[in-house]
Design an enzyme around this catalytic site. Structure first.
Site, PDB file in Angstrom:
ATOM      1  N   ASP A  89      32.384  -7.717   8.777  1.00 18.94           N
ATOM      2  CA  ASP A  89      31.852  -6.490   8.164  1.00 18.94           C
ATOM      3  C   ASP A  89      30.513  -6.703   7.444  1.00 18.94           C
ATOM      4  O   ASP A  89      30.295  -6.164   6.350  1.00 18.94           O
ATOM      5  CB  ASP A  89      32.895  -5.905   7.167  1.00 18.94           C
ATOM      6  N   SER A 112      30.802   3.322   6.900  1.00 17.21           N
ATOM      7  CA  SER A 112      29.591   2.646   7.377  1.00 17.21           C
ATOM      8  C   SER A 112      29.751   2.300   8.849  1.00 17.21           C
ATOM      9  O   SER A 112      30.838   1.908   9.283  1.00 17.21           O
ATOM     10  CB  SER A 112      29.378   1.323   6.621  1.00 17.21           C
ATOM     11  N   ASN A 138      30.212  -1.707  14.774  1.00 19.19           N
ATOM     12  CA  ASN A 138      31.567  -1.603  14.222  1.00 19.19           C
ATOM     13  C   ASN A 138      31.589  -0.466  13.200  1.00 19.19           C
ATOM     14  O   ASN A 138      30.588  -0.211  12.532  1.00 19.19           O
ATOM     15  CB  ASN A 138      31.948  -2.912  13.513  1.00 19.19           C
ATOM     16  N   HIS A 185      33.463   0.944   9.720  1.00 17.76           N
ATOM     17  CA  HIS A 185      34.258   0.409   8.613  1.00 17.76           C
ATOM     18  C   HIS A 185      34.423   1.496   7.547  1.00 17.76           C
ATOM     19  O   HIS A 185      33.444   2.137   7.156  1.00 17.76           O
ATOM     20  CB  HIS A 185      33.564  -0.826   8.029  1.00 17.76           C
TER      21      HIS A 185
HETATM   22  C1  GRF Z   1      39.346   2.905  11.176  1.00 23.18           C
HETATM   23  O1  GRF Z   1      39.575   3.287   9.837  1.00 23.18           O
HETATM   24  C2  GRF Z   1      38.136   2.028  11.289  1.00 23.18           C
HETATM   25  O2  GRF Z   1      37.131   2.347  10.366  1.00 23.18           O
HETATM   26  C3  GRF Z   1      38.702   0.659  10.960  1.00 23.18           C
HETATM   27  O3  GRF Z   1      39.963   0.651  11.597  1.00 23.18           O
HETATM   28  C4  GRF Z   1      40.459   1.980  11.673  1.00 23.18           C
HETATM   29  C5  GRF Z   1      40.790   2.236  13.110  1.00 23.18           C
HETATM   30  O4  GRF Z   1      41.472   3.449  13.302  1.00 23.18           O
HETATM   31  N1  GRF Z   1      37.810  -0.389  11.410  1.00 23.18           N
HETATM   32  P1  GRF Z   1      41.727   3.989  14.776  1.00 23.18           P
HETATM   33  O5  GRF Z   1      42.414   2.895  15.553  1.00 23.18           O
HETATM   34  O6  GRF Z   1      40.398   4.329  15.374  1.00 23.18           O
HETATM   35  O7  GRF Z   1      42.604   5.187  14.610  1.00 23.18           O
END
Ligand code: GRF
Length: 193
Positions: A151, A142, A113, A115
């Site tokens: 997370d 991360s 994932n 984050h």
């Molecule tokens: C990103 O900031 C990611 O880190 C978080 O959700 C957001 C997703 O953005 N988990 P996108 O849909 O890839 O534009």
């Protein structure tokens, strides 16, 4: 001969990370040339990321969590859908669901994932805002292994950046860093496999 390395992406929204990953790995350069995104799955039928994936010729599927009463039932059908593609790696990219054992116990390949904070700081859905407001001069991104805690899995790669003076610029810097770091994380797993 290098075996093809098959990625499945799960998302719920805009899909800019998915688009970047597809763009990178479908570009067929050097080490990445055997890597491809076989499917993008969303729990949200209206996710813009579905259209972005389709525009690059990637197969998509929708599994709406609202069609399920129990989280475990959604997770179990999601596992079936993912396993149909026989991925080597699963990437969550803005996937707004916590995955339970009903999913995790079925999947034998790594799940990552991304984050937008320096975990373990600022878990949850408002990480960019929360980290922008904290006292530190730095924020960051991360990429971590997924567990059933939000997370919280082991961190694979992490990078910090100085904070811009306003949240709009900071958000853009964070997204640019995400695009670079998620590709790096995938390559790290791929090269170690
Ligand atoms: C990103 O900031 C990611 O880190 C978080 O959700 C957001 C997703 O953005 N988990 P996108 O849909 O890839 O534009």
């Amino acid at each position: 001969m290098i075996k093809p390395f098959n990625l499945v992406i799960l998302l719920s929204g805009a899909g800019s990370n998915a688009l970047n990953l597809i763009g990178h790995f479908h570009d067929k350069t050097y080490f990445d040339k055997h890597t491809f995104v076989s499917k993008v799955i969303s729990n949200n039928p209206d996710a813009k990321g579905l259209l972005k994936a389709q525009s690059k010729g990637v197969k998509t599927a929708i599994l709406n969590h609202k069609d399920f009463i129990r989280r475990e039932d959604f997770d179990s059908v999601l596992a079936n859908l993912v396993l149909e593609s026989s991925p080597n790696l699963i990437l969550l990219a803005g996937f707004m669901r916590v995955l339970s054992e009903a999913f995790l116990s079925r999947i034998k390949v790594p799940i990552l994932n991304i984050h937008p904070s320096l975990l373990p700081l600022h878990k949850g859905a408002h990480a960019i805002e929360d980290s922008f407001k904290d006292a530190s001069q730095f924020g960051g991104v991360s990429v971590h292994y997924v567990t059933k805690e939000l997370d919280s899995g082991a961190i694979l790669v992490q990078e910090k950046i100085p904070k811009a003076s306003n949240i709009k610029d900071y958000e853009k810097d964070i997204h640019d860093l995400e695009y670079k770091l998620y590709v790096e994380a995938v390559l790290k797993v791929l090269k170690g496999s």
